[in-house]
Design an enzyme around this catalytic site. Structure first.
Site, mmCIF file in Angstrom:
data_model
loop_
_atom_site.group_PDB
_atom_site.id
_atom_site.type_symbol
_atom_site.label_atom_id
_atom_site.label_comp_id
_atom_site.label_asym_id
_atom_site.label_seq_id
_atom_site.Cartn_x
_atom_site.Cartn_y
_atom_site.Cartn_z
ATOM 1 N N CYS A 13 -41.993 3.179 19.394
ATOM 2 C CA CYS A 13 -41.791 2.989 17.952
ATOM 3 C C CYS A 13 -42.679 3.946 17.148
ATOM 4 O O CYS A 13 -43.891 3.990 17.355
ATOM 5 C CB CYS A 13 -42.108 1.540 17.581
ATOM 6 S SG CYS A 13 -42.038 1.237 15.810
ATOM 7 N N SER B 205 0.847 -1.182 0.000
ATOM 8 C CA SER B 205 0.000 0.000 0.000
ATOM 9 C C SER B 205 0.893 1.246 0.000
ATOM 10 O O SER B 205 2.114 1.141 -0.151
ATOM 11 C CB SER B 205 -0.873 -0.051 1.242
ATOM 12 O OG SER B 205 -1.805 0.976 1.161
ATOM 13 N N LYS C 41 -4.119 12.634 0.690
ATOM 14 C CA LYS C 41 -5.554 12.367 0.534
ATOM 15 C C LYS C 41 -6.362 13.644 0.710
ATOM 16 O O LYS C 41 -6.095 14.438 1.619
ATOM 17 C CB LYS C 41 -6.005 11.331 1.573
ATOM 18 C CG LYS C 41 -5.286 9.991 1.436
ATOM 19 C CD LYS C 41 -6.176 8.856 1.034
ATOM 20 C CE LYS C 41 -7.124 8.432 2.104
ATOM 21 N NZ LYS C 41 -7.863 7.236 1.783
ATOM 22 N N LYS D 108 -4.825 9.766 -7.587
ATOM 23 C CA LYS D 108 -5.028 8.555 -6.779
ATOM 24 C C LYS D 108 -6.456 8.087 -7.041
ATOM 25 O O LYS D 108 -7.418 8.657 -6.532
ATOM 26 C CB LYS D 108 -4.806 8.881 -5.300
ATOM 27 C CG LYS D 108 -4.940 7.669 -4.403
ATOM 28 C CD LYS D 108 -4.353 7.970 -3.053
ATOM 29 C CE LYS D 108 -4.750 7.013 -1.965
ATOM 30 N NZ LYS D 108 -5.385 5.795 -2.283
ATOM 31 N N ARG E 241 -5.865 -7.515 -4.668
ATOM 32 C CA ARG E 241 -4.794 -7.307 -3.695
ATOM 33 C C ARG E 241 -4.762 -8.427 -2.643
ATOM 34 O O ARG E 241 -3.703 -8.897 -2.259
ATOM 35 C CB ARG E 241 -4.978 -5.975 -2.983
ATOM 36 C CG ARG E 241 -3.885 -5.715 -1.933
ATOM 37 C CD ARG E 241 -4.290 -4.630 -0.957
ATOM 38 N NE ARG E 241 -4.631 -3.418 -1.642
ATOM 39 C CZ ARG E 241 -3.754 -2.547 -2.101
ATOM 40 N NH1 ARG E 241 -2.461 -2.770 -1.921
ATOM 41 N NH2 ARG E 241 -4.123 -1.468 -2.727
ATOM 42 N N CYS F 96 -45.403 1.719 15.145
ATOM 43 C CA CYS F 96 -46.482 0.930 15.757
ATOM 44 C C CYS F 96 -46.761 1.336 17.201
ATOM 45 O O CYS F 96 -47.669 0.782 17.827
ATOM 46 C CB CYS F 96 -46.164 -0.564 15.661
ATOM 47 S SG CYS F 96 -44.832 -1.064 16.756
HETATM 48 S S1 IVH Z 1 1.193 3.380 -6.600
HETATM 49 C C1 IVH Z 1 4.038 0.185 -4.451
HETATM 50 N N1 IVH Z 1 -0.431 5.046 -7.784
HETATM 51 O O1 IVH Z 1 -4.057 3.564 -3.559
HETATM 52 C C2 IVH Z 1 2.869 1.101 -4.429
HETATM 53 N N2 IVH Z 1 -1.367 3.613 -6.145
HETATM 54 O O2 IVH Z 1 -3.936 3.964 -0.655
HETATM 55 C C3 IVH Z 1 2.113 1.115 -5.702
HETATM 56 N N3 IVH Z 1 -3.805 3.851 -5.888
HETATM 57 O O3 IVH Z 1 -2.297 0.640 -2.812
HETATM 58 C C4 IVH Z 1 0.908 1.979 -5.644
HETATM 59 N N4 IVH Z 1 -4.070 5.405 -7.416
HETATM 60 O O4 IVH Z 1 -4.227 0.574 -4.657
HETATM 61 C C5 IVH Z 1 -0.324 4.073 -6.858
HETATM 62 N N5 IVH Z 1 -1.711 6.528 -8.992
HETATM 63 C C6 IVH Z 1 -1.630 5.579 -8.072
HETATM 64 C C7 IVH Z 1 -2.753 5.098 -7.367
HETATM 65 C C8 IVH Z 1 -2.584 4.114 -6.396
HETATM 66 C C9 IVH Z 1 -4.695 4.623 -6.533
HETATM 67 C C10 IVH Z 1 -4.196 2.915 -4.807
HETATM 68 C C11 IVH Z 1 -3.345 1.673 -4.715
HETATM 69 C C12 IVH Z 1 -2.620 1.834 -3.415
HETATM 70 C C13 IVH Z 1 -3.608 2.626 -2.613
HETATM 71 C C14 IVH Z 1 -2.980 3.297 -1.396
#
Ligand code: IVH
Length: 654
Positions: free
Chosen positions: A400, A78, A306, A111, A132, A403
């Site tokens: 309730c 992750s 995020k 992301k 995953r 009823c």
């Molecule tokens: S790179 C080795 N790039 O977000 C790490 N992940 O919260 C490779 N995700 O595990 C991940 N967009 O499932 C990467 N542009 C992006 C992403 C991305 C969504 C997901 C992915 C990751 C998770 C982490």
């Protein structure tokens, strides 16, 4: 002929790519269909030239996919997450220090908010797609992934003989909204958000159904055999190979540039058709990535920023209470309508009495609401300053709203329940819905039809279903000859449903599928169960104090006893059938068995039932405590290898 098939496959793969990935089709739908039909005809004439990755195979098939678990070639890690820019600054400092450099080039990209997948290609053909899972082992969902148009089945360009690529499967928001409306119309449960809908669609057991789901794949990471030292360039190369990679990634040379990218996308994300939940910042040089390496869970060369959930200020107009199928009473705040994340919000869930108390919510309070992963937003803060001086605290109701019966709170539970389990309208409908559900009596009756039959007074409890007549049903709106016959047949068929499922169908609080099976095995009939003492019930495998008490309470209610009696008189199975008794044995004596693959002589469900009928236990993952692996056709090689490694005996269907 062979050449033409190959040619058509290549042409159609290219057109699919133009349409689904580039969004720039160069031929009309009609022309495309004509080519596809030509290929279908030729393939039908030459079954020996079958290719599982042919463009004709995108539709999926009806084979029941039971996912096999397989080991990831490279662990699926992750990302470290943050909501604060200071932590991005810390990340940058750490990276520079570890590399011993003054400046670092980063790729910033979106992301995607979906379900992660890992794809493997061999000689340009998609071989395997895994979820995953736990990061080490994932579910093989290849058949489902092959139905997603943005995933290339064949790479049309020069690429390594073997490579893996990671990405995210998403459901675009507008498609998700339409899909949820359709589900609601069909009486199916809605998905909370596009991410859940995408993840659920990947785990369906029939790839034909997945093929109809509006899924899109976005790719973002090649774990090994990268063609270039720059991640940014690798994204462009993978785009050339045919992968769907939005062109929103940029190279950033400073924290200022990263910040600009974050700010820009926090606003621009609303104009995307799919959801993103942040941006990912990656060290661009692959050599530098390798120098930095990984911690146990995440790469040291990347971090995710995020976005905060969207929030809005509004005011509470009133608090009302909803009664669920099981009698749970949920408070809901009715709000002055406010725009939040693209929709007008009028209600927020308050979950339960504790949440109201924690917020110290008063009537007509000004509040801050937030949209998280759920359909209904929640109140995160109350503006005490703006509160009217005479405002009263919101007091949870005692009776309730449907009823009028008193509410009760069970020890250790946050929820209040309506105590009138047998006559409260939402509970009556909920009970019938549960009774007819697939894993219970499997009677083909949608939620809307249950409401219809209830509102015209034809059903008030599950036993009433067995008194329905052709004459009554044919007079109803939306009921035709065929639907009446189907319903009556389905009710008739349910009389053969084994006792354990009938017991589950009764909806005794806390008695789930497994509990019902254990109770049926131990008691053999409803009358024995009815008379069992608390101690006798607690002696049954997997039945604890709470379930035993709930069973006793259920049978203390006269109306429940009458229901059981009427069901028995209608012909519903109220004891373990004789042939089931004959089959019972203890041959497998608590043996833990895992089954995998597909079988010829029995369905997987039949095999599982046989195992249980002979005293064995079905388990879902292999460990050294597993007694047998029952291997069917198409079992995953990694599962076999694991069984061998752990010395778990492998047995065949025979
Ligand atoms: S790179 C080795 N790039 O977000 C790490 N992940 O919260 C490779 N995700 O595990 C991940 N967009 O499932 C990467 N542009 C992006 C992403 C991305 C969504 C997901 C992915 C990751 C998770 C982490």
């Amino acid at each position: 002929m062979k050449e033409r098939i190959t040619e058509l496959r290549t042409i159609l793969h290219q057109h699919n790519h133009n349409y689904y990935v580039k969004h720039r089709p160069i031929i009309s739908d009609q022309e495309f269909d004509a080519l596809l039909r030509e290929l279908e005809d030729l393939e039908a004439q030459h079954p020996e030239l079958f290719d599982p990755n042919s463009p004709t195979q995108r539709v999926g098939n009806d084979i029941d996919l039971s996912f096999t678990q397989e080991k990831h070639t490279y662990p699926m890690l992750s990302l470290a997450n943050t909501y604060s820019f200071e932590e991005i600054q810390d990340f940058d400092t750490r990276v520079k220090k570890a590399l011993g450099v003054d400046s670092v080039l980063y790729t910033c990209e979106l992301k995607y908010d979906g379900a992660a997948i890992s794809l493997q290609y061999e000689n340009g053909a998609l071989q395997r797609a895994l979820t995953r899972g736990d990061g080490t082992v994932g579910d093989n969902i290849t058949a489902n992934v092959k139905t997603i148009q943005t995933i290339p089945l064949h790479i049309q360009a020069d690429c390594p003989d073997f490579f893996e690529i990671r990405g995210e499967i998403c459901m675009p928001r507008d498609k998700f909204d339409a899909f949820n409306i359709e589900r609601e119309k069909r009486g199916e449960q809605k998905f909370a958000n596009p991410r859940n809908a995408a993840a659920g669609s990947l785990k369906l057991h029939n790839s034909k159904v997945t093929a109809q789901r509006p899924l899109v794949g976005f790719m973002y990471h090649i774990p090994a055999y990268q063609p270039n030292d720059s991640h940014f360039k690798n994204l462009a190369i993978a785009r050339e190979w045919g992968f769907n990679i939005p062109e929103h990634a940029v190279l950033c040379r400073s924290l200022e540039e990263i910040n600009e990218y974050i700010q820009a996308w926090d606003t621009k994300r609303k104009s995307l058709t799919y959801d993103i939940d942040g941006i990912v910042i990656k060290v661009d040089s692959i050599a530098q990535q390798q120098d930095l390496g990984f911690t146990a869970k995440t790469p040291r060369w990347a971090i995710a920023y995020k976005f905060k959930a969207e929030q809005a200020h509004t005011r509470v107009q009133s608090v009302t209470y909803q009664v669920g199928r099981t009698g749970t009473v949920t408070p809901v705040a009715n709000l002055e309508p406010v725009l939040l994340a693209g929709t007008t919000v009028k209600r927020a869930t308050l979950h339960n009495a504790d949440v109201i108390a924690e917020l110290d919510l008063h009537e007509h309070d000004y509040v801050l609401i937030e949209k998280g992963g759920e359909i209904i937003p929640k109140i995160v803060q109350v503006d005490v300053e703006k509160r009217e001086p005479q405002a009263h605290k919101v007091k949870f109701i005692s009776h309730c709203p449907k009823c009028g019966s008193p509410l009760e709170r069970l020890p250790g539970e946050a929820a209040y329940y309506c105590t009138n389990q047998t006559n409260c309208p939402p509970q009556i409908k909920g009970k019938i819905e549960h009774f007819v559900s697939r894993k219970a009596m499997n009677i083909g009756l949608a939620e809307a039809t249950i409401s219809q039959l209830y509102s015209v007074g034809l059903i008030e409890n599950p036993a009433d279903l067995f008194s329905l007549t052709y004459e009554q049903l044919i007079q109803l709106e939306r009921f035709g000859e065929k639907s009446v016959q189907n319903l009556l047949q389905s009710i008739e068929d349910s009389k053969h449903i084994p006792f354990a499922r009938v017991l589950y169908a009764l909806g005794i609080r806390y008695v789930g599928e497994t509990g019902a099976k254990k109770l049926a095995q131990a008691c053999r009939s409803i009358s024995v169960l009815q008379q069992a003492s608390l101690q006798q019930l607690e002696a049954v495998d997997e039945i604890g104090e709470k379930i035993a008490a709930s069973i006793k309470m259920y049978f203390r209610n006269e109306q429940n006893c009458m229901l059981v009696d009427r069901l028995r008189k209608a012909g519903v199975q109220m004891e373990v059938a004789d042939d089931e008794v004959a089959l019972q044995s203890n041959t497998l004596d608590d043996k833990k068995i895992i089954i995998s693959g597909t079988f010829e002589q029995h369905s997987r469900d039949e095999i599982k039932e046989l195992i249980e009928k002979h005293g064995g236990k079905n388990v879902s993952s292999i460990s050294k405590n597993t007694d047998f692996l029952l291997a069917g056709e198409g079992i995953g090689p990694s599962k076999l290898a694991k069984a061998e490694k752990l010395s778990v005996p492998i047995i065949s269907e025979e």
